[in-house]
Write a protein that holds these residues in place. Sequence first.
Motif, PDB file in Angstrom:
ATOM      1  N   GLU A  86     105.066  61.103  56.426  1.00  0.00           N
ATOM      2  CA  GLU A  86     104.649  61.725  57.688  1.00  0.00           C
ATOM      3  C   GLU A  86     103.129  61.723  57.889  1.00  0.00           C
ATOM      4  N   ALA A  87     102.379  61.401  56.831  1.00  0.00           N
ATOM      5  CA  ALA A  87     100.914  61.435  56.923  1.00  0.00           C
ATOM      6  C   ALA A  87     100.398  60.272  57.770  1.00  0.00           C
ATOM      7  N   HIS A  88      99.231  60.481  58.397  1.00  0.00           N
ATOM      8  CA  HIS A  88      98.632  59.475  59.269  1.00  0.00           C
ATOM      9  C   HIS A  88      97.283  59.041  58.713  1.00  0.00           C
ATOM     10  N   GLY A  89      97.122  57.745  58.516  1.00  0.00           N
ATOM     11  CA  GLY A  89      95.863  57.196  58.069  1.00  0.00           C
ATOM     12  C   GLY A  89      95.596  57.451  56.598  1.00  0.00           C
ATOM     13  N   TYR A  90      94.580  56.759  56.085  1.00  0.00           N
ATOM     14  CA  TYR A  90      94.254  56.871  54.666  1.00  0.00           C
ATOM     15  C   TYR A  90      93.896  58.299  54.290  1.00  0.00           C
ATOM     16  N   GLU A  91      93.058  58.938  55.070  1.00  0.00           N
ATOM     17  CA  GLU A  91      92.631  60.304  54.747  1.00  0.00           C
ATOM     18  C   GLU A  91      93.802  61.272  54.751  1.00  0.00           C
ATOM     19  N   GLY A  92      94.737  61.078  55.693  1.00  0.00           N
ATOM     20  CA  GLY A  92      95.905  61.942  55.744  1.00  0.00           C
ATOM     21  C   GLY A  92      96.787  61.776  54.522  1.00  0.00           C
ATOM     22  N   VAL A  93      96.999  60.523  54.115  1.00  0.00           N
ATOM     23  CA  VAL A  93      97.801  60.252  52.920  1.00  0.00           C
ATOM     24  C   VAL A  93      97.123  60.834  51.683  1.00  0.00           C
ATOM     25  N   ARG A  94      95.819  60.609  51.579  1.00  0.00           N
ATOM     26  CA  ARG A  94      95.070  61.119  50.423  1.00  0.00           C
ATOM     27  C   ARG A  94      95.138  62.641  50.356  1.00  0.00           C
ATOM     28  N   HIS A  95      94.975  63.277  51.487  1.00  0.00           N
ATOM     29  CA  HIS A  95      95.020  64.746  51.520  1.00  0.00           C
ATOM     30  C   HIS A  95      96.374  65.267  51.043  1.00  0.00           C
ATOM     31  N   GLU A  96      97.451  64.683  51.535  1.00  0.00           N
ATOM     32  CA  GLU A  96      98.787  65.143  51.148  1.00  0.00           C
ATOM     33  C   GLU A  96      99.046  64.889  49.669  1.00  0.00           C
ATOM     34  N   LEU A  97      98.590  63.751  49.162  1.00  0.00           N
ATOM     35  CA  LEU A  97      98.775  63.416  47.754  1.00  0.00           C
ATOM     36  C   LEU A  97      98.045  64.415  46.866  1.00  0.00           C
ATOM     37  N   PHE A  98      96.775  64.649  47.153  1.00  0.00           N
ATOM     38  CA  PHE A  98      95.986  65.567  46.340  1.00  0.00           C
ATOM     39  C   PHE A  98      96.516  66.996  46.444  1.00  0.00           C
ATOM     40  N   ALA A  99      96.886  67.423  47.649  1.00  0.00           N
ATOM     41  CA  ALA A  99      97.390  68.784  47.844  1.00  0.00           C
ATOM     42  C   ALA A  99      98.692  68.983  47.081  1.00  0.00           C
ATOM     43  N   SER A 100      99.572  67.975  47.098  1.00  0.00           N
ATOM     44  CA  SER A 100     100.843  68.090  46.384  1.00  0.00           C
ATOM     45  C   SER A 100     100.613  68.188  44.888  1.00  0.00           C
ATOM     46  N   MET A 101      99.737  67.346  44.353  1.00  0.00           N
ATOM     47  CA  MET A 101      99.454  67.389  42.916  1.00  0.00           C
ATOM     48  C   MET A 101      98.902  68.754  42.502  1.00  0.00           C
ATOM     49  N   GLN A 102      97.985  69.281  43.291  1.00  0.00           N
ATOM     50  CA  GLN A 102      97.316  70.527  42.910  1.00  0.00           C
ATOM     51  C   GLN A 102      98.164  71.763  43.180  1.00  0.00           C
ATOM     52  N   GLN A 103      98.908  71.759  44.268  1.00  0.00           N
ATOM     53  CA  GLN A 103      99.648  72.965  44.651  1.00  0.00           C
ATOM     54  C   GLN A 103     101.089  72.938  44.152  1.00  0.00           C
ATOM     55  N   ASP A 104     101.808  71.870  44.448  1.00  0.00           N
ATOM     56  CA  ASP A 104     103.223  71.812  44.087  1.00  0.00           C
ATOM     57  C   ASP A 104     103.409  71.533  42.595  1.00  0.00           C
ATOM     58  N   PHE A 105     102.611  70.608  42.050  1.00  0.00           N
ATOM     59  CA  PHE A 105     102.751  70.243  40.647  1.00  0.00           C
ATOM     60  C   PHE A 105     101.804  71.026  39.738  1.00  0.00           C
ATOM     61  N   ALA A 106     100.945  71.852  40.323  1.00  0.00           N
ATOM     62  CA  ALA A 106     100.021  72.700  39.553  1.00  0.00           C
ATOM     63  C   ALA A 106      99.130  71.886  38.616  1.00  0.00           C
ATOM     64  N   ILE A 107      98.658  70.752  39.094  1.00  0.00           N
ATOM     65  CA  ILE A 107      97.708  69.930  38.344  1.00  0.00           C
ATOM     66  C   ILE A 107      96.331  70.167  38.959  1.00  0.00           C
ATOM     67  N   PRO A 108      95.428  70.806  38.243  1.00  0.00           N
ATOM     68  CA  PRO A 108      94.180  71.260  38.861  1.00  0.00           C
ATOM     69  C   PRO A 108      93.206  70.167  39.264  1.00  0.00           C
ATOM     70  N   HIS A 109      93.223  69.025  38.574  1.00  0.00           N
ATOM     71  CA  HIS A 109      92.195  68.016  38.812  1.00  0.00           C
ATOM     72  C   HIS A 109      92.836  66.663  39.107  1.00  0.00           C
ATOM     73  N   VAL A 110      92.431  66.069  40.228  1.00  0.00           N
ATOM     74  CA  VAL A 110      92.971  64.783  40.658  1.00  0.00           C
ATOM     75  C   VAL A 110      91.807  63.876  41.046  1.00  0.00           C
ATOM     76  N   ALA A 111      91.857  62.627  40.602  1.00  0.00           N
ATOM     77  CA  ALA A 111      90.832  61.652  40.950  1.00  0.00           C
ATOM     78  C   ALA A 111      91.504  60.316  41.248  1.00  0.00           C
ATOM     79  N   LEU A 112      90.798  59.491  42.010  1.00  0.00           N
ATOM     80  CA  LEU A 112      91.394  58.244  42.474  1.00  0.00           C
ATOM     81  C   LEU A 112      90.316  57.172  42.607  1.00  0.00           C
ATOM     82  N   ARG A 113      90.646  55.963  42.184  1.00  0.00           N
ATOM     83  CA  ARG A 113      89.775  54.820  42.412  1.00  0.00           C
ATOM     84  C   ARG A 113      90.623  53.628  42.833  1.00  0.00           C
TER      85      ARG A 113
END
Length: 217
Positions: A86-113
């Motif tokens: 449902e996310a739109h654009g790269y920033e939208g996808v990135r935001h949902e990915l990072f938010a899910s990792m940190q909030q739903d999966f309780a992983i405090p630190h996420v990085a991407l290259r």
Amino acid sequence: MNADDVARYLREHPDFLSDHSELFTELTVPHPQHEGQAISLAERQLHALRDKIRQLEIKLAELIRFGEENDEISEKVHRLSLLLLEAHGYEGVRHELFASMQQDFAIPHVALRIWNSVLARSEVDFSPVGEGVRLFAADLRHPYCGAPSNIEVLSWFGESAPHIRSVALMPLVRQTRVVGLLALGSEEPERFYPEMGTLYLGRIGELAAAALLGQIG
């Protein structure tokens, strides 16, 4: 005749005790829990069966717990899939990915290259990556879990880098080529460890690659 001979005889004649069932009550053996007490063979067998049942109950409880944990993780991965769709654009996808990792999966630190992108972008995700990291990522067949051994990858976590004690690194693959790396970090040394299962981490990496790379051409 010694004890080994007796044991061998009983193994070779399994019907002996059936034919001499009175021995179950006449012969006694040490109590398995109370030193100095003696019990009949029949009672000793009951103790052995109870121990076996307790061990099976513990094993069953572990299997149920693992099943419940897997169901919970599967549900989180499903929610992530819907969010990325449902996310739109790269920033939208990135935001949902990072938010899910940190909030739903309780992983405090996420990085991407991401490297070898068709389009030049200014985001930190597209910062230059050393050849050593690229070669390391290209050799990954499964997500890496364990201590943060790569200094460059560790630096991606910024100010939190000195506190990271375990990481999960997932290669982002496009058409069989690794073109990026998703890094998860934790202050807990045992959050990500070499012997842990990586099935769901692998699926998260595949979802992230499909969603992110699909937005950058």
